[in-house]
Design an enzyme around this catalytic site. Structure first.
Site, PDB file in Angstrom:
ATOM      1  CD  GLN A   1      -3.106  -0.743   0.178  1.00  0.00           C
ATOM      2  OE1 GLN A   1      -3.251   0.394  -0.276  1.00  0.00           O
ATOM      3  NE2 GLN A   1      -3.894  -1.756  -0.159  1.00  0.00           N
TER       4      GLN A   1
ATOM      5  CG  ASP B   1      -7.238  -4.641  -1.776  1.00  0.00           C
ATOM      6  OD1 ASP B   1      -7.701  -3.939  -2.702  1.00  0.00           O
ATOM      7  OD2 ASP B   1      -6.268  -4.287  -1.079  1.00  0.00           O
TER       8      ASP B   1
ATOM      9  CB  CYS C   1      -7.866   0.439  -6.383  1.00  0.00           C
ATOM     10  SG  CYS C   1      -7.610  -0.880  -7.593  1.00  0.00           S
TER      11      CYS C   1
ATOM     12  CE1 TYR D   1      -7.728 -11.445  -7.275  1.00  0.00           C
ATOM     13  CE2 TYR D   1      -9.548 -11.120  -5.731  1.00  0.00           C
ATOM     14  CZ  TYR D   1      -9.088 -11.502  -6.978  1.00  0.00           C
ATOM     15  OH  TYR D   1      -9.983 -11.939  -7.927  1.00  0.00           O
TER      16      TYR D   1
ATOM     17  CD  GLU E   1      -0.921 -12.068  -3.933  1.00  0.00           C
ATOM     18  OE1 GLU E   1      -0.529 -11.980  -5.113  1.00  0.00           O
ATOM     19  OE2 GLU E   1      -1.832 -11.357  -3.454  1.00  0.00           O
TER      20      GLU E   1
ATOM     21  CG  ASN F   1      -2.018  -3.897   4.236  1.00  0.00           C
ATOM     22  OD1 ASN F   1      -1.193  -3.255   4.863  1.00  0.00           O
ATOM     23  ND2 ASN F   1      -3.185  -3.380   3.877  1.00  0.00           N
TER      24      ASN F   1
END
Length: 366
Positions: A196, A298, A323, A224, A245, A229
């Site tokens: 990030q 995400d 996003c 993902y 992931e 995080n």
């Protein structure tokens, strides 16, 4: 914020608009965009409008014996890049080293010749990784020149890249520390993998996800997951977490991060969302001990493909970090059916741009 590059650089397109007006404009745009859904009041979450980027990439512009950082031109000025004097959006540690570093590189023709790009990665302690990217043949002879740079900039680890070759001087990662809801979490962040970019907003995004998942029953799946995080703090809200992931470096970092944060209720799997979906469809013994009712996603800007959307739709409760509000809107046409949108947040990751990061919590009706 004021910056001498405003009006020249094509990155900060909203440079003439006061920050408070930017937030209002973006939140109103989101409200209009999602007006066909029943959403609660949009929670507007923001941080500082300067020195917020912990990752930054700059082209290098050479004129005679001088070198400059360069950014893309404004759209109205055509294609290409222009030299810039400063960049106020980057982390303080990056901002303070940019020009002194370039002046040192100018003194050394071996370092300067065909230097195409400089990338920066910083952590909360002011430590940095600087990656020098070349359009020329690079070999071990550059090590002595990097050693001299390292003597000048002791808080920096250097990496040199040329297509097909990579030289790491010391290490290719930093240890980041995030303060989330009164606790400190540590993360290994690896150069050239996703992390990030806005540290302050990242902490607030995780806090929002923690707050909005504290009441959920059952276990959590995260797709993902990157370097863990969200996974690691959210694991405190669930008995068990399983996270996937596809990037192997990121999954190795995530496993390491779980260990250094003493989180032993997380299983990380190096696989795509599609591969994990197949495991669930086949009732794999690997998943038999999990009560998989909740999913956190995400995804990249493209959002969810048809099969991933169908898989995510099989969970009772969904936490969606997006996003790209356009692909989020498309995905909600499926995911919001039979679910109530319990929370909707706008995270202003990138002031002075039109970018809008969103967070949505959907819970199954009844």
């Amino acid at each position: 914020m004021t910056c001498s590059s405003f009006g020249k650089c094509g990155s900060c397109v909203l440079w003439q608009m006061p920050y408070s007006e930017q937030l209002k404009m973006k939140s109103e745009r989101l409200k209009e965009m999602f007006s066909d859904f029943e959403i609660p009041q949009i929670e507007v979450i923001h941080g500082s409008d300067e020195h917020f980027r912990a990752r930054a990439e700059f082209r290098v512009w050479h004129e005679g014996d001088k070198s400059f950082y360069a950014m893309r031109k404004r759209k109205e000025d055509g294609r290409g890049v222009i030299p810039i004097e400063e960049c106020k959006i980057v982390d303080k540690a990056i901002y303070e080293i940019m020009n002194p570093l370039l002046r040192e590189i100018e003194k050394n023709e071996n370092l300067r010749f065909k230097l195409y790009e400089i990338d920066f990665l910083s952590n909360s302690k002011g430590e940095l990784i600087v990656t020098l990217i070349y359009h020329k043949k690079v070999d071990e002879s550059i090590a002595e020149d990097i050693k001299k740079l390292k003597e000048k900039f002791k808080n920096v680890d250097f990496i040199v890249r040329k297509k097909g070759r990579k030289y790491v001087f010391d290490k290719n990662y930093l240890i980041e520390e995030l303060n989330v809801a009164g606790k400190t979490y540590k993360y290994k962040i690896i150069e050239n993998t996703f992390s990030q970019p806005n540290r302050q907003m990242n902490q607030k995004m995780i806090e929002w996800a923690l707050r909005n998942s504290s009441h959920l029953k059952g276990d959590l799946v995260e797709l993902y997951c990157g370097n863990g995080n969200f996974t690691i703090p959210l694991s405190e809200n669930f008995k068990k977490v399983i996270a996937t992931e596809i990037n192997k470096e990121s999954i190795e970092a995530a496993t390491f991060n779980a260990e250094i944060n003493n989180r032993d209720n997380i299983t990380f799997l190096a696989m795509s969302a599609a591969e994990f979906s197949q495991l669930k469809k086949e009732n794999s013994p690997l998943l038999s001990s999990y009560d998989l009712k909740n999913v956190l996603i995400d995804p990249p800007r493209a959002g969810l493909d048809d099969k991933s959307r169908e898989f995510v739709n099989s969970f009772e409760n969904i936490i969606y970090i997006s996003c790209n509000p356009e692909t989020l809107h498309r995905d909600l046409k499926t995911l919001a059916k039979g679910r109530k949108i319990k929370a909707f947040a706008f995270f202003d990751q990138f002031p002075y741009t039109n970018h809008m990061e969103c967070g949505v919590v959907l819970e199954r009706d009844g």
